[in-house]
Scaffold this motif. Structure first.
Motif, PDB file in Angstrom:
ATOM      1  N   UNK A 119       2.561   9.761  -5.594  1.00 22.65           N
ATOM      2  CA  UNK A 119       2.835  10.929  -4.755  1.00 22.65           C
ATOM      3  C   UNK A 119       2.550  12.240  -5.462  1.00 22.65           C
ATOM      4  N   UNK A 120       2.878  12.339  -6.746  1.00 20.51           N
ATOM      5  CA  UNK A 120       2.677  13.593  -7.465  1.00 20.51           C
ATOM      6  C   UNK A 120       1.193  13.910  -7.628  1.00 20.51           C
ATOM      7  N   UNK A 121       0.397  12.858  -7.860  1.00 16.48           N
ATOM      8  CA  UNK A 121      -1.043  13.063  -8.049  1.00 16.48           C
ATOM      9  C   UNK A 121      -1.772  13.239  -6.728  1.00 16.48           C
ATOM     10  N   UNK A 122      -1.202  12.703  -5.638  1.00 13.48           N
ATOM     11  CA  UNK A 122      -1.857  12.749  -4.321  1.00 13.48           C
ATOM     12  C   UNK A 122      -0.914  13.374  -3.295  1.00 13.48           C
ATOM     13  N   UNK A 123      -0.554  14.637  -3.468  1.00  8.72           N
ATOM     14  CA  UNK A 123       0.471  15.233  -2.596  1.00  8.72           C
ATOM     15  C   UNK A 123       0.070  15.323  -1.136  1.00  8.72           C
ATOM     16  N   UNK A 128       0.832  -1.205   0.000  1.00  7.61           N
ATOM     17  CA  UNK A 128       0.000   0.000   0.000  1.00  7.61           C
ATOM     18  C   UNK A 128       0.866   1.255   0.000  1.00  7.61           C
ATOM     19  N   UNK A 129       1.929   1.242   0.796  1.00  5.76           N
ATOM     20  CA  UNK A 129       2.796   2.416   0.860  1.00  5.76           C
ATOM     21  C   UNK A 129       3.583   2.597  -0.434  1.00  5.76           C
ATOM     22  N   UNK A 130       3.947   1.484  -1.081  1.00  4.39           N
ATOM     23  CA  UNK A 130       4.635   1.566  -2.374  1.00  4.39           C
ATOM     24  C   UNK A 130       3.719   2.182  -3.426  1.00  4.39           C
ATOM     25  N   UNK A 131       2.449   1.738  -3.434  1.00  4.41           N
ATOM     26  CA  UNK A 131       1.477   2.299  -4.372  1.00  4.41           C
ATOM     27  C   UNK A 131       1.296   3.798  -4.140  1.00  4.41           C
ATOM     28  N   UNK A 132       1.231   4.169  -2.869  1.00  2.63           N
ATOM     29  CA  UNK A 132       1.031   5.578  -2.527  1.00  2.63           C
ATOM     30  C   UNK A 132       2.228   6.412  -2.976  1.00  2.63           C
ATOM     31  N   UNK A 133       3.430   5.870  -2.760  1.00  3.80           N
ATOM     32  CA  UNK A 133       4.633   6.597  -3.172  1.00  3.80           C
ATOM     33  C   UNK A 133       4.654   6.800  -4.684  1.00  3.80           C
ATOM     34  N   UNK A 134       4.172   5.792  -5.436  1.00  6.15           N
ATOM     35  CA  UNK A 134       4.140   5.892  -6.891  1.00  6.15           C
ATOM     36  C   UNK A 134       3.160   6.958  -7.356  1.00  6.15           C
TER      37      UNK A 134
END
Length: 229
Positions: free
Chosen positions: A182-186, A174-180
């Motif tokens: 990051x630009x769209x979900x700052x 989940x954290x890897x997906x979020x990091x990927x």
């Protein structure tokens, strides 16, 4: 020749205690009627007299956990006797959470059952009684129950709970997906980065820590105090 040691008779209580011990150690996926019977030293069919199949076993587990909560809350109520409504409810909810922390599989199981265990009705009746003693109307007590949600039973019901369907939250994925993303979900990314849970803060889920649980309780209690005034 020494006397033969008598075997403890099988009972519903003994079967459920063994089931809880098994699930605490290995998780819900490890629980089967055959596995439980083997651990008790009985034939699987013997269990059906006390627990009618896997669904009956799961209902029994929920009932047993609710029973533990009732005992824990009884102790908390005795300790808080004479206290105000806020102290009593806080003690009640934290006592329930201590039970859930002992059995981290219980929130998902409780959320997945198709019927409400009878003990839950009495538990919530006690919450309403505490609110009434504190001067709240039934209208506000009703709204308070909605606001408390699952917090009253010691856990925060997260939006996504794969464990409720027999899975588990893969935090690293989940954290890897979020990091990927990051630009769209700052803002979401920044919040997760800032709010990493402390290692000593007990959790029941990806985002259900003790600190957040108690913060939310106090926030709700503050709001209820204003509503009563």
């Amino acid at each position: 020749m020494g006397a033969r040691k008598s075997r403890e008779p099988l009972s519903r209580e003994r079967a459920l205690a063994a089931a809880i011990a098994l699930v605490d150690a290995e998780g819900l996926a490890a629980l089967t009627m055959r596995r439980l019977a083997a651990g008790l030293g009985v034939e699987a069919m013997s269990l059906y007299y006390h627990l009618p199949g896997k669904e009956g076993l799961l209902d029994g587990l929920v009932e047993a956990v609710i029973g533990e909560i009732e005992v824990a809350v009884g102790r908390a109520e005795a300790t808080a006797a004479g206290g105000d409504w806020r102290t009593r409810l806080r003690g009640r909810f934290l006592a329930a959470r201590a039970v859930m922390l002992r059995h981290p599989w219980a929130p998902a199981l409780l959320s997945s059952r198709p019927t409400i265990p009878v003990g839950v009705y009495g538990y919530y009746d006690g919450i309403i009684a505490t609110l009434r003693d504190g001067g709240f109307s039934y209208r506000i007590a009703h709204r308070a129950l909605h606001a408390f949600g699952s917090l009253a039973l010691g856990f925060a019901q997260e939006v996504f709970r794969p464990a409720a369907a027999g899975g588990a939250t893969d935090v690293e994925a989940a954290e890897t997906d979020l990091a990927a993303m990051a630009e769209a979900l700052p803002h979401l990314t920044a919040m997760v980065a800032a709010e990493a849970h402390a290692a000593e803060d007990p959790t029941l889920g990806w985002c259900d820590s003790q600190t957040e649980f108690e913060f939310t309780l106090d926030l709700l209690f503050d709001g209820l105090e204003r509503a009563r005034e």
